[in-house]
Enzyme design. Structure first.
Site, PDB file in Angstrom:
ATOM      1  N   TYR A 271      19.696  38.278  21.705  1.00  0.00           N
ATOM      2  CA  TYR A 271      20.471  38.502  22.927  1.00  0.00           C
ATOM      3  C   TYR A 271      19.689  39.297  23.976  1.00  0.00           C
ATOM      4  O   TYR A 271      19.986  39.237  25.154  1.00  0.00           O
ATOM      5  CB  TYR A 271      21.794  39.227  22.618  1.00  0.00           C
ATOM      6  CG  TYR A 271      22.806  38.391  21.848  1.00  0.00           C
ATOM      7  CD1 TYR A 271      22.419  37.233  21.176  1.00  0.00           C
ATOM      8  CD2 TYR A 271      24.140  38.739  21.801  1.00  0.00           C
ATOM      9  CE1 TYR A 271      23.328  36.476  20.473  1.00  0.00           C
ATOM     10  CE2 TYR A 271      25.066  37.975  21.088  1.00  0.00           C
ATOM     11  CZ  TYR A 271      24.642  36.844  20.426  1.00  0.00           C
ATOM     12  OH  TYR A 271      25.554  36.084  19.726  1.00  0.00           O
TER      13      TYR A 271
ATOM     14  N   ASP B 236      24.975  32.955   5.855  1.00  0.00           N
ATOM     15  CA  ASP B 236      25.842  31.774   5.711  1.00  0.00           C
ATOM     16  C   ASP B 236      26.789  31.940   4.525  1.00  0.00           C
ATOM     17  O   ASP B 236      27.974  31.600   4.601  1.00  0.00           O
ATOM     18  CB  ASP B 236      25.011  30.471   5.629  1.00  0.00           C
ATOM     19  CG  ASP B 236      23.755  30.585   4.781  1.00  0.00           C
ATOM     20  OD1 ASP B 236      23.487  31.671   4.231  1.00  0.00           O
ATOM     21  OD2 ASP B 236      23.041  29.576   4.655  1.00  0.00           O
TER      22      ASP B 236
ATOM     23  N   ASP C 197      27.874  39.318  15.979  1.00  0.00           N
ATOM     24  CA  ASP C 197      28.748  38.709  16.985  1.00  0.00           C
ATOM     25  C   ASP C 197      29.607  37.630  16.326  1.00  0.00           C
ATOM     26  O   ASP C 197      30.828  37.587  16.491  1.00  0.00           O
ATOM     27  CB  ASP C 197      27.881  38.106  18.105  1.00  0.00           C
ATOM     28  CG  ASP C 197      28.714  37.575  19.257  1.00  0.00           C
ATOM     29  OD1 ASP C 197      29.867  38.025  19.419  1.00  0.00           O
ATOM     30  OD2 ASP C 197      28.214  36.696  19.992  1.00  0.00           O
TER      31      ASP C 197
HETATM   32  C1  IPM Z   1      31.161  40.548  21.842  1.00  0.00           C
HETATM   33  C2  IPM Z   1      31.136  39.481  22.895  1.00  0.00           C
HETATM   34  C3  IPM Z   1      29.856  39.621  23.695  1.00  0.00           C
HETATM   35  C4  IPM Z   1      28.677  39.481  22.755  1.00  0.00           C
HETATM   36  C5  IPM Z   1      29.751  38.637  24.859  1.00  0.00           C
HETATM   37  C6  IPM Z   1      30.927  38.761  25.804  1.00  0.00           C
HETATM   38  C7  IPM Z   1      28.448  38.766  25.605  1.00  0.00           C
HETATM   39  O1  IPM Z   1      31.262  38.233  22.326  1.00  0.00           O
HETATM   40  O2  IPM Z   1      31.143  41.738  22.188  1.00  0.00           O
HETATM   41  O3  IPM Z   1      31.209  40.190  20.653  1.00  0.00           O
HETATM   42  O4  IPM Z   1      28.268  38.367  22.466  1.00  0.00           O
HETATM   43  O5  IPM Z   1      28.187  40.480  22.276  1.00  0.00           O
HETATM   44 MG    MG Z   2      31.610  38.228  20.284  1.00  0.00          MG
END
Ligand code: IPM
Ligand code: MG
Length: 368
Positions: A146, A228, A252
């Site tokens: 990310y 997984d 996430d």
């Molecule tokens: C989370 C959300 C965020 C992420 C998005 C909104 C960028 O899904 O906090 O889990 O992916 O971290």
């Molecule tokens: Mg999320």
């Protein structure tokens, strides 16, 4: 009397309405304790973009810099509406990731909790929920895919391509693992390490560091599990988990699955903690489809307040009272639409009614 500054970023979609309920609860906390909260509202997300051209404007940065803690609602637009904002300025890339980076909030704690009395909320069978689900996902929040470099272009064959880098250094890995081991030490002393070392080199390094960190925590049993497989076990046997630690993207995805096994993402608050600053937010999105209808579940936002009280303001007892107040509302048979499945014997209430009931319960609880 203590006085804390709280930046309030209500966000988009259902953000403002669930934030309103959370602030009602915070007000009661103020009345019951020797503390005042100075609320500093600021624009953040798509609303900020449309008002200022920037989803995380300088004024909001200044407010957050000056605050003792940040309470943040969900942000973002529907898939279609997002197209009205240039890709790099969209709230997720233009506000949320920069917020996490600015305060280096590397440790994200996402409790996944459902007492057995509320097993009917879950899509899982009661026998799978057994004595209840209660674990915490510790997600690394400022590294990995990310936050890596991104590149798009056209290659020699004329094909469009994309390259995204998954990068971690050992310091980043060590600091999140230390948090996870500490939490496991304070809880049941079992740590599930979620990885993908059969494919990813990042997981190989992660696991090497884990072995080094584990030496300092001999009481904690480490169980290594491929990501997984973990996804499957979350459905088949979620009660085996107590603390799970994982890198950013795995966290996430699996934390949303955590919301799924509880029955609603509306039951997912979180704390995002750095060495100097912390912010608190629901794990879910802004649910534009139900925004403004007074039907969203404010639990995740009120739970985020509870996590703020405990982590930023040293008010663990009052945080427990906030959790208990919410559980009390459920125990009385009430819940918002997300959890009111037909035939479940649940009385459906609005966002605002849920907040009112929590406030009522909290007011009646003894203070310490
Ligand atoms: C989370 C959300 C965020 C992420 C998005 C909104 C960028 O899904 O906090 O889990 O992916 O971290
Ligand atoms: Mg999320």
């Amino acid at each position: 009397m203590k006085n804390y500054k709280v930046a309030v970023l209500a966000g988009d979609g259902i953000g403002p309405e669930i934030t309103k309920e959370a602030l009602k609860v915070l007000k009661v906390v103020e009345e019951r304790n020797n503390v005042t909260f100075e609320l500093l509202p600021a624009l953040f997300g798509a609303c900020a973009y449309f008002e200022t051209g920037d989803a995380f404007p300088q004024q909001t940065k200044d407010i957050c810099d000056s605050a003792d803690a940040i309470l943040k609602g969900p942000i973002g637009l529907s898939h279609e509406e997002s197209k009205n904002i240039p890709i790099d300025k969209q709230p997720e890339r233009g506000a949320l990731l920069p917020l996490r980076r600015r305060y280096n909030t590397y440790a994200n704690f996402r409790p996944v909790s459902l007492p057995k009395e509320l097993a009917h909320f879950s899509p899982l069978k009661a026998e799978i929920i057994g004595e209840g689900i209660d674990f915490i996902i510790v997600r690394e929040l400022v590294g990995g895919l990310y936050f890596g470099k991104k590149e798009t272009g056209v290659d020699d064959k004329g094909q469009r391509y994309v390259r995204e880098v998954l990068e971690y250094d050992e310091g980043q890995i060590r600091q999140i693992l230390v948090q996870a081991f500490k939490l496991a030490t304070a809880r049941k002393k079992v740590l599930h390490n979620i990885h993908k070392s059969n494919v990813l080199k990042s997981s190989v390094l992660w696991n090497e560091i884990l072995e080094e960190v584990a030496v300092d925590y001999p009481d904690v049993e480490v169980i290594n599990m491929l990501v997984d497989a973990a996804a499957t076990y979350l459905c088949l046997k979620p009660t085996q988990f107590d603390v799970m630690v994982m890198e950013n993207m795995f966290g996430d995805i699996l934390s949303d699955q955590g919301g799924g096994i509880l029955g609603s993402l509306g039951l997912m608050p979180s704390a995002c903690i750095g060495d100097e600053k912390a912010y608190y937010e629901p794990s879910h999105g802004s649910a534009p489809d139900i925004a403004g209808k007074n039907m969203a579940n404010p639990y995740s936002m009120i739970g985020s307040v509870a996590m703020m009280l405990e982590n930023s303001f040293d008010m663990a007892d009052e945080a427990k009272n906030v959790w208990a107040a919410m559980q009390g509302v459920f125990a009385d048979g009430f819940s918002t639409a997300d959890l009111s499945k037909p035939g479940a014997g649940v009385n459906m209430i609005s966002t605002q009614e849920f907040g009112d009931k929590v406030v009522e319960k909290l007011k009646n609880m003894p203070t310490v």
